[in-house]
Design a protein around this motif. Structure first.
Motif, PDB file in Angstrom:
ATOM      1  N   PHE A 331       0.846  -1.276   0.168  1.00 45.96           N
ATOM      2  CA  PHE A 331      -0.212  -0.003  -0.123  1.00 45.96           C
ATOM      3  C   PHE A 331       0.691   1.165  -0.152  1.00 45.96           C
ATOM      4  O   PHE A 331       0.187   2.396  -0.191  1.00 45.96           O
ATOM      5  N   TRP A 335      -1.175   1.120  -6.623  1.00 47.59           N
ATOM      6  CA  TRP A 335      -1.969  -0.248  -7.007  1.00 47.59           C
ATOM      7  C   TRP A 335      -3.069   0.077  -8.186  1.00 47.59           C
ATOM      8  O   TRP A 335      -3.340   1.241  -8.442  1.00 47.59           O
ATOM      9  N   CYS A 349      -2.126   5.694  -5.557  1.00 43.69           N
ATOM     10  CA  CYS A 349      -1.507   5.769  -4.171  1.00 43.69           C
ATOM     11  C   CYS A 349      -2.242   6.727  -3.239  1.00 43.69           C
ATOM     12  O   CYS A 349      -2.056   7.757  -3.517  1.00 43.69           O
ATOM     13  N   ALA A 376      -6.028  -2.200   0.389  1.00 49.63           N
ATOM     14  CA  ALA A 376      -5.342  -1.989   1.559  1.00 49.63           C
ATOM     15  C   ALA A 376      -5.595  -3.357   2.494  1.00 49.63           C
ATOM     16  O   ALA A 376      -4.576  -3.673   3.156  1.00 49.63           O
ATOM     17  N   ASP A 379      -2.384  -5.883   1.971  1.00 52.51           N
ATOM     18  CA  ASP A 379      -1.521  -5.337   2.706  1.00 52.51           C
ATOM     19  C   ASP A 379      -1.627  -5.727   4.107  1.00 52.51           C
ATOM     20  O   ASP A 379      -2.327  -4.913   4.773  1.00 52.51           O
TER      21      ASP A 379
END
Length: 720
Positions: A331, A335, A349, A376, A379
């Motif tokens: 993250f 992405w 981002c 998110a 991650d």
């Protein structure tokens, strides 16, 4: 000696010394001044730099690339080849199946073509073109002119008939030889070619011989003439003040691209605002036209980039998200979020950013926002706090990974948690966490925090206790209009969205009411909260004013208007304020993740957290830190309780008493925090005469008991 550039006052002209300037620089070698006149040192003559006049120094931005963009980018090259193959294949198939029709037309039009050929030859041979001149001479009774014209006509007809007879004889000879020498196939081909030529010559006037393989509405390909016509129709250029083409019109992705310069004095912004007029001049839909002003360190304020799509790209889905097959996401890096109008992937981002997603109901707000939260979730070092105030099933898959997941506005009958009340507690906790992180970062050496900000190494160091935190609020406007907690939530969230991202506490808000949600302080607080989001994503809305509320002031002047998006464009919006030069403001078609896909991604995110040892909170089976079954605490009630019989008290004294009575809630409070917490209740701190913490009376800022009673009674209810 005076400077040669000084104004003359009638004094004596003193010539420049003939010695080199180096000889007069040493003051020790200068003769002593004898008379009263001061003679300044000679001014060295400037050294002229000779540059080749034929050397043209150009900016790097002026050089066109050796290879076009589509030839250097594999994806662009594939798109170009696909378009070429699709274009050629369609034309071949379309005309191939119509070959019998074209043969029939040839046979039908050939006699008329032969007749037209004979008429043309007859008019040429007998000089029919000059007949009007001879008739004019007869009508004017100009005998001399008529005789001259007749003589010229007779000579011309004689020559032309001779030529015609020679050509006819040669044609017969060639035909006779060909019938003997050529094979049957070649002879047939020759005859067919002759018939085809006669058929083409005999086609109806104003009508093509072949059927049109494409709808003639809109340009089949972009040309300079079409662009000139469009910009002239939009009033952006004139015949004596045209536009200039910096590049030729060329294929780019699934459309055509050209860079051009507007007339001098015409800014690029003017063309951006006339997108609809330009589209009308191009004879295409406005959704197919994209205009961008040139940006960068160098360039021109009148240069624009025009890209015209073959079809409205907002009607073409972006496809499934790459997150469905991703093993994980960092993250801290960009992405995959979607694709732009040309099909180029857009990566987002959200580090150091807060994001707001707005639009009309059922336009895909939750799906767009869920895409960011799903990234998110992959991650393991991102802590998710999700408050779905709408209470829809869209967020149920996050029960596998979310530290906290609350849905709806009403108290959960299973846990006894009030989602809105818990949101207020979380907002307080996050503000305290932001302060703690800033204190920790201040104590670390510069080598650990080179830019004074949280780093990825510190974030992933478990002992530091500073993971990234993502707070998501769906239909966040409901929190601001909540009767019991709305005022204090407005204060807490507005401050959090300002200071949280700098230490890794990010906020994503989704709402279908980006405009006014009430009146007075509630509406002012809502506007402040909404405008403090740095990254904006707007889906279709009803008007350009609402679009500006989502995208921020000045968006309409940049040509960004969510109200122009078509109704069928689900999950398509305009992004602005990403802080990344690689992601300029513009249209984005977001990737799709449905409910089943979200469940798969969240299951994978849970496995990553279990392996990393970061699964926590409700996802790990824990309950929220504070679940109160009874009435909630009230700041006003607590203050009235600790102020006791005092008519007024200093703020630091009240903070100390609050911390003693409820250390888990008010521990560490400072006078400025108390003042901020009282602001939503319309209670202001002022200068009061009271005893301080040392027992000595003094005049400092504090609170009067009468003000607390006026704002609210000491009941067990929550803040209002």
């Amino acid at each position: 000696m005076r400077s040669p550039f000084a104004k003359s006052t009638g004094g004596e002209l003193v010539p420049f010394p003939t010695r080199p300037p180096a000889e007069v620089e040493d003051s020790d070698n200068l003769p002593a001044v004898i008379d009263a006149e001061v003679m300044p040192a000679a001014i060295p003559a400037p050294v002229a730099t000779v540059e080749p006049i034929d050397l043209v120094v150009r900016r790097a931005a002026d050089y066109r690339p050796v290879l076009p963009g589509w030839a250097k980018d594999v994806a662009e090259l594939r798109r170009a080849l696909r378009w070429l193959g699709r274009f050629a294949g369609h034309r071949a198939a379309f005309h191939g199946v119509r070959v019998p029709l074209y043969l029939g037309r040839t046979l039908a039009y050939a006699p008329r073509g032969a007749l037209r050929l004979m008429v043309v030859l007859n008019r040429w041979a007998f000089d029919v073109e000059a007949a009007e001149l001879r008739w004019a001479a007869v009508a004017a009774k100009d005998h001399k002119s008529y005789m001259n014209l007749s003589r010229q006509r007779n000579e011309r007809v004689k020559r032309r008939l001779t030529v015609a007879m020679v050509v006819a004889v040669l044609a017969l000879v060639v035909l006779a030889v060909a019938s003997v020498v050529l094979s049957g196939a070649l002879l047939v081909a020759t005859l067919l070619s002759t018939v085809a030529g006669l058929g083409y010559a005999g086609r109806p006037r104003g009508r093509g011989f072949l059927s049109s393989a494409a709808d003639r509405r809109g340009p089949v390909r972009l040309t300079q003439d079409i662009v000139l016509r469009a910009f002239a129709a939009a009033g952006l250029c004139k015949a004596d003040d045209p536009i200039a083409f910096a590049t030729p019109c060329h294929r780019d992705g699934d459309g055509w691209r050209v860079i051009l310069d507007l007339p001098y004095g015409t800014p690029a912004k003017k063309a951006v605002l006339k997108r609809a007029e330009i589209a009308s001049g191009l004879d295409v839909l406005a959704g197919q036209v994209f205009i961008a002003a040139e940006s960068g360190a160098t360039g021109s304020a009148r240069r624009i980039e025009l890209w015209v799509a073959e079809q409205d790209p907002t009607t073409v889905p972006a496809g499934p998200s790459p997150l469905l097959t991703a093993s994980g996401v960092n993250f801290w890096q960009a992405w995959p979020f979607g694709v732009d109008e040309r099909g180029r992937e857009i990566k987002l981002c959200l580090l150091w950013l807060s994001m707001v997603v707005g639009g009309l109901p059922r336009m895909g707000k939750s799906f767009v926002a869920r895409l960011a939260v799903l990234a998110a979730a992959l991650d393991p070092d991102v802590r998710l706090l999700i408050f779905d105030l709408k209470g829809s099933p869209d967020w149920r898959p996050f029960r596998h990974v979310a530290h906290e997941l609350h849905q709806g506005e009403d108290v959960d009958p299973d846990t006894g948690v009030d989602p809105v009340g818990r949101l207020l507690e979380v907002a307080r906790e996050l503000r305290a966490e932001v302060n703690r992180r800033n204190r920790v970062l201040r104590t670390l050496p510069a080598s650990d925090v080179p830019e004074g900000k949280l780093t990825e190494r510190l974030c992933r160091a478990r002992h530091m206790g500073m993971p990234l935190v993502l707070l998501f609020l769906d239909e966040v406007h409901r929190a601001f209009t909540h009767r019991e907690f709305g005022a204090e939530l407005a204060e807490e969230l507005s401050d959090l969205v300002r200071v949280g991202p700098s230490v890794g506490v990010m906020v994503i808000s989704a709402t279908q009411k980006p405009g006014s949600i009430g009146a007075g302080k509630v509406n002012d607080a809502w506007n402040t909260y909404r405008d403090n989001h740095s990254c904006r994503f707007g889906l279709r809305v009803g008007s350009y004013t609402v679009s500006e509320m989502i995208l921020g002031q000045g968006a309409y002047g940049e040509g960004l208007d969510c109200s122009t998006l078509p109704e069928a464009a689900k999950g398509v919006g305009i992004v602005r304020g990403t802080g990344d030069v690689a992601v300029p403001a513009g249209t984005v078609r977001t990737y799709l993740v449905d409910g089943k896909g979200a469940e798969v991604i969240c299951q994978r995110g849970r496995q990553l957290r279990e392996q990393a040892g970061t699964l926590s909170g409700m996802a790990a089976g824990e309950q929220p830190a504070e679940v109160e079954s009874g009435p909630r605490r009230s700041l006003l009630a607590d203050l009235i309780e600790v102020i006791g019989a005092d008519e007024q008290a200093h703020s630091d004294v009240l903070c100390s008493r609050l911390a003693e009575s409820s250390p888990e809630v008010y521990g560490g409070w400072r006078p400025e925090q108390l003042a901020a917490a009282l602001k939503p209740h319309s209670v202001a701190t002022r200068q009061v005469w009271a005893k301080g913490t040392d027992g000595a009376p003094a005049n400092r800022r504090g609170v009067a008991r009468a003000d607390l009673y006026a704002a609210g009674r000491p009941s067990g209810g929550a803040d209002s």
